[in-house]
Design an enzyme around this catalytic site. Structure first.
Site, PDB file in Angstrom:
ATOM      1  N   ARG A 144      -1.432  -9.169  -0.869  1.00  0.00           N
ATOM      2  CA  ARG A 144      -2.247  -9.961  -0.891  1.00  0.00           C
ATOM      3  C   ARG A 144      -2.343 -10.938  -2.099  1.00  0.00           C
ATOM      4  O   ARG A 144      -3.107 -11.824  -2.218  1.00  0.00           O
ATOM      5  CB  ARG A 144      -3.514  -9.508  -0.570  1.00  0.00           C
ATOM      6  CG  ARG A 144      -3.507  -9.093   1.154  1.00  0.00           C
ATOM      7  CD  ARG A 144      -4.770  -7.985   1.404  1.00  0.00           C
ATOM      8  NE  ARG A 144      -4.527  -6.743   0.800  1.00  0.00           N
ATOM      9  CZ  ARG A 144      -5.542  -5.719   1.125  1.00  0.00           C
ATOM     10  NH1 ARG A 144      -6.426  -5.826   1.474  1.00  0.00           N
ATOM     11  NH2 ARG A 144      -5.104  -4.442   0.646  1.00  0.00           N
ATOM     12  N   GLU A 153     -10.605   3.783   8.383  1.00  0.00           N
ATOM     13  CA  GLU A 153     -10.248   2.383   7.939  1.00  0.00           C
ATOM     14  C   GLU A 153     -10.798   1.129   8.795  1.00  0.00           C
ATOM     15  O   GLU A 153     -10.786   1.528  10.172  1.00  0.00           O
ATOM     16  CB  GLU A 153      -8.756   2.190   7.911  1.00  0.00           C
ATOM     17  CG  GLU A 153      -8.154   2.999   6.529  1.00  0.00           C
ATOM     18  CD  GLU A 153      -8.812   2.890   5.290  1.00  0.00           C
ATOM     19  OE1 GLU A 153      -8.447   1.558   4.936  1.00  0.00           O
ATOM     20  OE2 GLU A 153      -9.509   3.765   4.901  1.00  0.00           O
ATOM     21  N   ALA A 168      -0.622   3.690  -8.038  1.00  0.00           N
ATOM     22  CA  ALA A 168      -0.348   2.367  -8.118  1.00  0.00           C
ATOM     23  C   ALA A 168       0.945   1.940  -7.768  1.00  0.00           C
ATOM     24  O   ALA A 168       1.783   1.056  -8.450  1.00  0.00           O
ATOM     25  CB  ALA A 168      -0.494   2.277  -9.875  1.00  0.00           C
ATOM     26  N   LYS A 190      -0.013 -20.106 -40.605  1.00  0.00           N
ATOM     27  CA  LYS A 190       0.881 -18.724 -40.154  1.00  0.00           C
ATOM     28  C   LYS A 190       1.303 -18.243 -41.373  1.00  0.00           C
ATOM     29  O   LYS A 190       1.903 -18.808 -42.284  1.00  0.00           O
ATOM     30  CB  LYS A 190       2.266 -19.467 -39.303  1.00  0.00           C
ATOM     31  CG  LYS A 190       3.171 -18.359 -38.723  1.00  0.00           C
ATOM     32  CD  LYS A 190       4.292 -18.699 -38.700  1.00  0.00           C
ATOM     33  CE  LYS A 190       5.004 -18.719 -40.119  1.00  0.00           C
ATOM     34  NZ  LYS A 190       6.504 -18.770 -40.003  1.00  0.00           N
TER      35      LYS A 190
HETATM   36  C1  UD1 Z   1      -7.954   1.924   0.347  1.00  0.00           C
HETATM   37  C2  UD1 Z   1      -8.619   3.022   1.056  1.00  0.00           C
HETATM   38  C3  UD1 Z   1      -9.908   2.618   1.828  1.00  0.00           C
HETATM   39  C4  UD1 Z   1     -10.884   2.199   0.356  1.00  0.00           C
HETATM   40  C5  UD1 Z   1     -10.238   1.134  -0.144  1.00  0.00           C
HETATM   41  C6  UD1 Z   1     -10.912   1.035  -1.620  1.00  0.00           C
HETATM   42  C7  UD1 Z   1      -6.516   4.120   2.241  1.00  0.00           C
HETATM   43  C8  UD1 Z   1      -5.939   4.208   3.343  1.00  0.00           C
HETATM   44  N1  UD1 Z   1      -7.678   3.241   2.013  1.00  0.00           N
HETATM   45  O1  UD1 Z   1      -7.916   0.821   1.131  1.00  0.00           O
HETATM   46  O2  UD1 Z   1     -10.626   3.453   2.633  1.00  0.00           O
HETATM   47  O3  UD1 Z   1     -12.081   1.644   1.290  1.00  0.00           O
HETATM   48  O4  UD1 Z   1      -9.033   1.702  -0.680  1.00  0.00           O
HETATM   49  O5  UD1 Z   1     -10.621  -0.068  -2.354  1.00  0.00           O
HETATM   50  O6  UD1 Z   1      -6.469   4.615   1.188  1.00  0.00           O
HETATM   51  N2  UD1 Z   1      -0.883   2.770  -2.676  1.00  0.00           N
HETATM   52  C9  UD1 Z   1       0.479   3.504  -3.293  1.00  0.00           C
HETATM   53  N3  UD1 Z   1       1.370   3.773  -2.265  1.00  0.00           N
HETATM   54  C10 UD1 Z   1       1.598   3.451  -0.946  1.00  0.00           C
HETATM   55  C11 UD1 Z   1       0.396   2.521  -0.609  1.00  0.00           C
HETATM   56  C12 UD1 Z   1      -0.799   2.434  -1.485  1.00  0.00           C
HETATM   57  O7  UD1 Z   1       0.398   4.215  -4.245  1.00  0.00           O
HETATM   58  O8  UD1 Z   1       2.211   3.772  -0.286  1.00  0.00           O
HETATM   59  C13 UD1 Z   1      -1.887   2.842  -3.583  1.00  0.00           C
HETATM   60  C14 UD1 Z   1      -2.045   1.323  -3.896  1.00  0.00           C
HETATM   61  O9  UD1 Z   1      -1.385   0.883  -5.071  1.00  0.00           O
HETATM   62  C15 UD1 Z   1      -3.665   1.140  -3.998  1.00  0.00           C
HETATM   63  C16 UD1 Z   1      -4.043   2.356  -3.243  1.00  0.00           C
HETATM   64  O10 UD1 Z   1      -3.085   3.368  -2.979  1.00  0.00           O
HETATM   65  O11 UD1 Z   1      -3.890   1.419  -5.588  1.00  0.00           O
HETATM   66  C17 UD1 Z   1      -4.560   1.890  -2.106  1.00  0.00           C
HETATM   67  O12 UD1 Z   1      -3.958   1.262  -1.480  1.00  0.00           O
HETATM   68  P1  UD1 Z   1      -4.549  -0.245  -0.804  1.00  0.00           P
HETATM   69  O13 UD1 Z   1      -3.450  -0.651  -0.068  1.00  0.00           O
HETATM   70  O14 UD1 Z   1      -4.987  -1.120  -1.949  1.00  0.00           O
HETATM   71  O15 UD1 Z   1      -5.471   0.229   0.195  1.00  0.00           O
HETATM   72  P2  UD1 Z   1      -6.782  -0.559   0.802  1.00  0.00           P
HETATM   73  O16 UD1 Z   1      -6.539  -1.071   1.835  1.00  0.00           O
HETATM   74  O17 UD1 Z   1      -7.518  -1.265  -0.473  1.00  0.00           O
HETATM   75 CA    CA Z   2      -7.170  -1.759  -2.382  1.00  0.00          CA
END
Ligand code: UD1
Ligand code: CA
Length: 504
Positions: A30, A172, A24, A368
């Protein structure tokens, strides 16, 4: 039972989870928000709250939440909703793989499989995660990934399988070949794996990809290369895996979640007249044979008992609505509405309102911190604040409980069977005894003994002929003259003004 729970959640795992890790720390760019992504809300919980709630029944020994972007707000929220969870800081957002590695460093002694989840998948259900973990254990895998076949895989990681159907890699979209982009089986961002194998492969992650980040998804291919057994489990309901990356997706997930909640309620016996405009949080409870009219929002820890009718156009936040009660076009927060009581239309019930059985809070009434006894009524246009009202009392229209002296709030106590006349000002602190009356228009500043009639208003004085003299030529003066003419013709004579009239 809240709508999101089901009896399937009760089945035990063969080996308990060592840890749940929720990622998280991401920016959530976005979302274009000053609020960290995982704190955005739908259906009564944050995104993070939904993910934690899905994992909680699995009873892991430890829960770790990786925080980074908006760290302070996320940690504060976590302390409120899951005080046992351990926040771990990922100071720089170097990718989901880096985040997972940071999390596992914080729990060096994990005993049992690790469940790793993205923090932005609010539709995930316990049942789905449980199936993933059970299948992982049954197959003896070192890593098992949750997948789903979706219509539109845009932006998601694709699951690459070999000819025998074995999972080989997660690619990805931005790094995928054209052929890989045709794949409609996607990575849900939910993984269960052996802690040691995860640690080992996370340490090997590079960042040779389009984003220059360490991808947690790459540990799958590393384990395949080691010859370790890995697997993929398809979610029974593909909605379960949907993430939430921008506001459009947030709205779509909210709608899906609401559809699920309403569906479960209708199956259980609740009438929902218009599911399109009715919103019920996952945390609320509605009993069979309650009716939700169009435009109703049932939020937070609200409970609605059987036979109650709520709406149209009503919002209830953290309220309790008793059996057979009715709430019409009203806004209520932290209020208790007794059995068979009626509220509205257009009532505003603020925190601390308790309406007794069979009581009434009517049109344009604000309350209230007010305990209103059984069968008591506040039917029209009143403010009731910091008050205790006994049973069977009637508060006349436009009564104000004058509770605030500009500095402090004061209490008003009204006894049983009291009749407060219309437009009474009850200047607190003040007590009106059992069975007492107040005259309409009174300003009550001293206590009224039981059974007394309190009259606190100046006697009326009629200044005869004032309009004719002071407002001559106006429509009112003409109307008055005409009336006087008719009275004279009737032989009643003209009403003369007093000689010493100084009224303006
Ligand atoms: C990610 C997956 C993708 C999957 C999708 C599902 C990766 C590389 N890709 O893509 O294969 O289909 O989720 O929804 O994981 N986060 C961190 N630290 C960081 C980066 C991310 O904690 O440095 C956390 C984000 O808060 C998030 C999760 O990792 O909860 C996934 O990151 P996000 O950027 O949302 O990945 P997606 O592009 O959605
Ligand atoms: Ca995501």
């Amino acid at each position: 039972m809240t709508p999101q729970e089901s009896t399937a959640d009760a089945a035990p795992l063969s080996m308990p989870l060592g840890a749940v890790v929720v990622l998280a720390a991401g920016q959530g760019t976005r979302m274009r928000s000053s609020t960290p992504k995982v704190l955005h809300e739908l259906g009564g919980r944050s995104l993070l709250g939904h993910v934690l709630a899905a994992a909680a029944p699995l009873g892991a020994a430890a829960t770790v939440v990786v925080v980074g972007a908006g760290r302070e707000a996320v940690e504060q929220h976590l302390a409120a909703i899951a005080p046992d969870a351990l926040p771990v800081l990922q100071a720089e957002q170097r990718g989901s793989g880096h985040a997972a590695a940071v999390a596992l460093e914080a729990v060096p002694e994990v005993d049992g499989p690790v469940l790793l989840l993205n923090g932005d998948a609010p539709l995930l259900r316990t049942e789905t995660v449980r199936t993933l973990v059970s299948e992982h254990q049954r197959a003896g895998n070192v890593l098992t990934v949750l997948t789903a076949d979706v219509h539109d895989p845009t932006g998601l990681g694709r699951i690459v399988r070999d000819d025998a159907g074995g999972v080989r890699a997660i690619v990805e979209e931005r790094d995928a070949t054209d052929a890989q982009r045709q794949i409609r089986e996607i990575n849900a961002g939910v993984y269960v794996g052996d802690a040691a194998a995860m640690r080992r492969t996370l340490a090997q992650l590079g960042s040779d990809n389009d984003q220059g980040e360490q991808y947690v998804t790459d540990i799958l291919a590393l384990l395949v290369a080691e010859g370790a057994p890995v697997g993929g489990v398809r979610a029974g309901d593909p909605d379960d895996v949907l993430g939430c990356n921008d506001r459009r997706e947030l709205a779509a997930r909210r709608r899906t979640l609401n559809d699920r909640v309403l569906d479960a309620l209708m199956v259980s016996g609740v009438t929902i007249v218009d599911p399109q405009t009715t919103w019920v949080d996952v945390t609320a409870e509605v009993a069979p044979d309650a009716v939700l009219q169009p435009g109703t929002q049932v939020q937070g820890a609200t409970t609605i008992a059987s036979g109650a009718v709520v709406g149209p156009d009503t919002t209830l936040l953290d309220c309790e609505v008793g059996e057979g009660a009715s709430v019409v076009r009203s806004h209520c927060q932290l209020a208790v509405i007794g059995a068979r009581a009626t509220v509205g239309p257009f009532s505003y019930l603020r925190p601390g309102t308790e309406l007794g059985a069979g009581g009434k809070i009517g049109a344009y009434v604000e309350t209230k911190n007010a305990q209103i006894g059984e069968g008591s009524k506040v039917p029209h246009l009143s403010y009731v604040g910091d008050a205790t009202i006994g049973r069977g009392a009637n508060i006349g229209a436009a009564t104000v409980f004058v509770n605030y002296d500009g500095v402090a709030k004061h209490q008003t106590t009204i006894g049983d069977e009291v009749r407060i006349g219309s437009d009474t000002m009850l200047v607190a602190p003040v007590t009106v005894g059992d069975g007492a009356y107040t005259a309409a228009g009174s300003v009550i500043t001293v206590d009224v003994p039981p059974g007394a009639m309190a009259v606190a208003r100046s006697p009326q004085r009629n200044v005869a002929g004032w309009v004719r003299r002071r407002r001559s030529g106006t429509p009112a003066a003409r109307a008055a003259e005409a009336a006087e003419g008719r009275a004279e013709a009737d032989g009643k004579g003209r009403t003369e003004a007093p000689a010493a009239d100084t009224e303006q």
